[in-house]
Design a protein around this motif. Structure first.
Motif, PDB file in Angstrom:
ATOM      1  N   VAL A 119       0.818  -1.206   0.000  1.00 17.91           N
ATOM      2  CA  VAL A 119       0.000   0.000   0.000  1.00 17.91           C
ATOM      3  C   VAL A 119       0.860   1.267   0.000  1.00 17.91           C
ATOM      4  O   VAL A 119       0.421   2.330  -0.443  1.00 17.91           O
ATOM      5  N   LEU A 129      -3.820   1.657   8.187  1.00 19.75           N
ATOM      6  CA  LEU A 129      -4.446   0.759   7.216  1.00 19.75           C
ATOM      7  C   LEU A 129      -4.234  -0.703   7.603  1.00 19.75           C
ATOM      8  O   LEU A 129      -5.141  -1.534   7.435  1.00 19.75           O
ATOM      9  N   ILE A 155      -5.416  -3.963   5.752  1.00 19.65           N
ATOM     10  CA  ILE A 155      -5.067  -3.481   4.409  1.00 19.65           C
ATOM     11  C   ILE A 155      -3.556  -3.339   4.303  1.00 19.65           C
ATOM     12  O   ILE A 155      -2.955  -2.478   4.940  1.00 19.65           O
ATOM     13  N   ASP A 175      -5.844  -4.889  -1.445  1.00 22.89           N
ATOM     14  CA  ASP A 175      -6.653  -4.742  -0.226  1.00 22.89           C
ATOM     15  C   ASP A 175      -7.431  -3.428  -0.222  1.00 22.89           C
ATOM     16  O   ASP A 175      -8.571  -3.374   0.237  1.00 22.89           O
ATOM     17  N   VAL A 176      -6.799  -2.355  -0.730  1.00 21.17           N
ATOM     18  CA  VAL A 176      -7.506  -1.064  -0.808  1.00 21.17           C
ATOM     19  C   VAL A 176      -8.727  -1.208  -1.711  1.00 21.17           C
ATOM     20  O   VAL A 176      -9.828  -0.755  -1.379  1.00 21.17           O
ATOM     21  N   HIS A 186     -11.565  -2.974  -0.103  1.00 22.91           N
ATOM     22  CA  HIS A 186     -12.228  -2.267   0.996  1.00 22.91           C
ATOM     23  C   HIS A 186     -13.382  -1.514   0.335  1.00 22.91           C
ATOM     24  O   HIS A 186     -13.276  -0.347  -0.014  1.00 22.91           O
ATOM     25  N   TRP A 235     -10.416   8.094   2.141  1.00 25.34           N
ATOM     26  CA  TRP A 235     -10.750   6.870   1.405  1.00 25.34           C
ATOM     27  C   TRP A 235     -11.003   7.164  -0.071  1.00 25.34           C
ATOM     28  O   TRP A 235     -10.618   6.369  -0.936  1.00 25.34           O
ATOM     29  N   THR A 275      -8.700   5.303  -2.803  1.00 26.40           N
ATOM     30  CA  THR A 275      -9.279   4.449  -3.841  1.00 26.40           C
ATOM     31  C   THR A 275      -9.083   5.054  -5.228  1.00 26.40           C
ATOM     32  O   THR A 275      -8.904   4.320  -6.199  1.00 26.40           O
ATOM     33  N   ARG A 296     -17.673  -7.840   3.614  1.00 28.99           N
ATOM     34  CA  ARG A 296     -17.321  -6.583   2.949  1.00 28.99           C
ATOM     35  C   ARG A 296     -18.476  -6.091   2.082  1.00 28.99           C
ATOM     36  O   ARG A 296     -18.702  -4.901   1.975  1.00 28.99           O
TER      37      ARG A 296
END
Length: 704
Positions: free
Chosen positions: A21, A35, A40, A45-46, A49, A173, A177, A658
């Motif tokens: 990340v 994170l 994460i 992983d990001v 999420h 976020w 993202t 999720r």
């Protein structure tokens, strides 16, 4: 504009599950640490999420058409603003747009903020509409003041909202993202482990589905996402449910590969106990016993969950299978979540087993010094054949001689690690004991298929003959005096009653009658009756003495907290009053109600609620009034409260999805199970990466 690092990093089509990340611009060690707390660690992983809901900021709503609960963007003018002083200082801003007016309410504000709300100022704000004392209002809306003539646009797509932690705002976020999506667009890959041959739900490419859910296009409506029907959602929901299923199947296979003692059936001991019972087993009990016997005869550890509604006779099933283990030379441990329930088991097992010359030992946290040392010695040298206890059974100084079977009652009340600790403790070298898990809390099929897929499941779906359904009425506290008279009448006719309170001591905040105060008032009003009190803070000996007196008929009315929820069996008790039932979940109310209706007399349960009732509380009480079917109640409980609550507070972190929703997506589970078998058979290389993608370090949760 594409960041050059993303382009350079992805020219070779590298996988995003291999990129830390920290490759996202602006993510340093401190941000990475936050994170990591959310699991994460990579750019993949990001991207996984995922937003848990969306806000529609794509249009302006006239004030005249807003309704409570709506999240709206409004464009209005300030009519006036004032600071109101009272129990809590607040800034009130009245705004209108020609179609209507509403109030903006701020509890936290500055002087300069207040001075900006001048009469006639134009304001654009977003928030949730609520019903206020005099008009609709929005509390702490997001807002900005606009210059006249300026026409700022609205959002072009739905706004995603992400689960977060302290120090990570929604803007963060969006930024994270955005940067991760740049990597995706520039050729970095999300590995496709599945395709349409596994399920038609897998048609949409994974990268396309992920990108769409982070940044929905402007032509999609909020309703589509709320219903969970978009193909992108279905694509990812299916993969997530499949990952959970694979995780639990993997645990199941690991269990099967471990050795256990094969335990054969002991017909002699079983027949001797059956001959002493004053009742016949039901067909369902016999069927479940056969399931368990078959499991224990194998050289691999049994992992079986037995569900049975209140009063279905799980304890005698446990006693009969315990005899097989004891007859084969093994010890049996019975673990219950509370001392009161453990003591009830102790009484039953002693009544059934001691006439067969099988010693039953009791181990609790209160046993100290010489008494504890003596008990530990009897467990270690094998003198104690059946040991009943609470969490005290897995403390460090407890060593078993030859533990063959562990029976865990009301398993959802234990943390996973407690159950694993007892299982490991009972191991003889690398040979594990069999484990039988029992619950009187019916588990909805969708939850059982997901949360307990690593366990074999048996259901005692038949009540013993002679049990009469409990009639339930819902009554306001204003009719309390009538209910007291009803108790008097029932007890004069020779029956007994429970009066259940949800707190021990008075609490104005929760508006609940305290058990101690209730007992005092009932003693004053019902002086001709024997009224006693039992609650969880009493010493065990005191509780035991009160319960014994109640069972013997020496007490007419037992005032208690919810400690009597499970395990208490008094057939003559035919009336139960539950105070403030609106504070309890359906499963707990059902358990409490199960303390009556255990004999042949018609029984009643009175739910004495405190008005006003919220919508969810009203729903729960209506379900209780309409049905005594534990499985229907469990399904309704799942719909109302969600899986985390139904499983219990200790496991809420273990069933977090999720994007999947067990209530909404339960219809997919049968197809998910078929897909899991196909993946395990034909694509075993995909199992670990899928589990890692969706569950990560939480995989171990299923190891019960």
């Amino acid at each position: 504009m594409v960041h050059k690092d993303a382009r350079a990093a992805c020219d070779s089509g590298q996988m995003l599950d291999a990129k830390p990340v920290t490759m996202l611009r602006g993510v340093g060690p401190r941000s990475a640490g936050k994170l990591h707390q959310l699991g994460i660690q990579t750019i993949q992983d990001v991207l996984f999420h995922l937003p848990y809901r969306y806000q529609d900021r794509t249009r302006i709503t006239p004030i005249g058409s807003v309704r409570p609960g709506d999240h709206v963007v409004i464009d209005a003018h300030v009519d006036h603003a004032q600071i109101r002083f009272g129990r809590r200082r607040s800034l009130l801003v009245q705004v209108s747009d020609g179609s209507g007016s509403l109030l903006l309410r701020y509890f936290h504000f500055t002087g300069s903020q207040k001075s900006g709300f001048v009469r006639g100022a134009r304001i654009r704000c977003f928030g949730e509409v609520r019903r206020g004392p005099a008009s609709f209002e929005i509390v702490h809306p997001e807002y900005r003041l606009l210059d006249e003539g300026v026409e700022p646009g609205v959002e072009e797509s739905l706004t995603p909202i992400y689960h977060s932690t302290e120090g990570l705002q929604q803007k963060t976020w969006i930024d994270l993202t955005n940067k991760a999506l740049v990597f995706l667009r520039q050729g970095c890959l999300l590995r496709e482990w599945l395709d349409a041959s596994v399920s038609p739900k897998i048609r949409m490419p994974l990268a396309e589905a992920v990108a769409l859910l982070h940044r929905p296009p402007p032509d999609l409506s909020l309703a589509v996402f709320e219903q969970g029907e978009h193909p992108a959602q279905q694509r990812l929901v299916f993969e997530e449910l499949l990952a959970h299923q694979l995780s639990l199947r993997k645990l199941r296979e690991q269990h099967k590969q471990q050795p256990a003692f094969a335990i054969s059936r002991d017909d002699g001991l079983e027949r001797r106990l059956l001959d002493r019972l004053p009742f016949e087993l039901t067909g369902a009990q016999r069927r479940v016993i056969a399931d368990i016997e078959k499991d224990m005869s194998q050289p691999n550890p049994m992992q079986r969950l037995v569900q049975g509604d209140v009063g279905s006779g799980k304890t005698i099933v446990a006693a009969l299978v315990a005899l097989h283990a004891i007859g084969s030379g093994f010890q049996v441990a019975v673990m219950a979540p509370t001392e009161l329930l453990a003591e009830q088991h102790l009484k039953n097992f002693r009544q059934w087993l001691e006439p067969l010359e099988i010693p039953v030992l009791w181990l609790a946290g209160r046993h100290k010094g010489r008494a504890r040392a003596k008990r530990l010695e009897q467990i270690a040298d094998g003198t104690a054949r059946l040991i009943v206890g609470t969490h005290a059974l897995f403390q460090e100084d407890v060593a078993f001689d030859k533990l063959g079977l562990i029976i865990v009652d009301e398993q959802h009340r234990f943390g996973v690690h407690q159950r694993l600790a007892l299982r490991r403790k009972g191991a003889s070298g690398n040979i594990l004991p069999h484990q039988l898990i029992m619950t009187a809390t019916p588990i909805p099929r969708t939850l059982a298929m997901t949360a307990y897929a690593d366990l074999d499941l048996s259901v005692i779906d038949e009540l013993p003959p002679g049990r009469t359904p409990v009639r339930t009425v819902v009554v306001s506290q204003s009719r309390r005096d009538e209910i007291i008279e009803r108790v008097r009448s029932a007890c004069r006719e020779g029956r007994q009653a429970y009066w259940v309170c949800t707190l021990i001591e008075e609490s104005e905040a929760l508006q609940a009658q305290a058990a101690e105060e209730t007992a005092r008032l009932l003693q004053e009003n019902l002086q001709e009756l024997g009224v006693a009190l039992v609650h969880g803070r009493m010493k065990a000996q005191e509780k035991e003495a009160v319960m014994a007196a109640f069972k013997a008929g020496e007490i007419d009315l037992l005032v208690s907290t919810t400690v009597i929820e499970v395990g208490v069996d008094v057939p003559n008790a035919s009336l139960m009053i539950i105070e403030n039932p609106e504070r309890l979940g359906l499963a707990q109310l059902h358990q409490l109600r199960g303390r009556v209706g255990r004999g042949s007399i018609e029984s009643h349960c009175v739910l004495l609620y405190h008005a006003p009732l919220g919508q969810q509380a009203r729903q729960r009480l209506e379900v209780m009034r309409e049905t005594t079917d534990g499985f229907l109640i469990a399904r309704k409980d799942l719909e109302i409260r969600g899986p985390g609550e139904v499983l219990g507070t200790r496991q809420t972190g273990e069933m977090q999805f999720r994007i999947a929703d067990l209530v909404r997506d339960g219809r997919l589970l049968a197809e998910v199970q078929r897909a899991a078998e196909k993946v395990l058979r034909d694509r075993s290389q995909a199992v670990e990466p899928l589990i890692q993608r969706w569950i990560g370090e939480r995989e171990q949760y299923g190891g019960v």
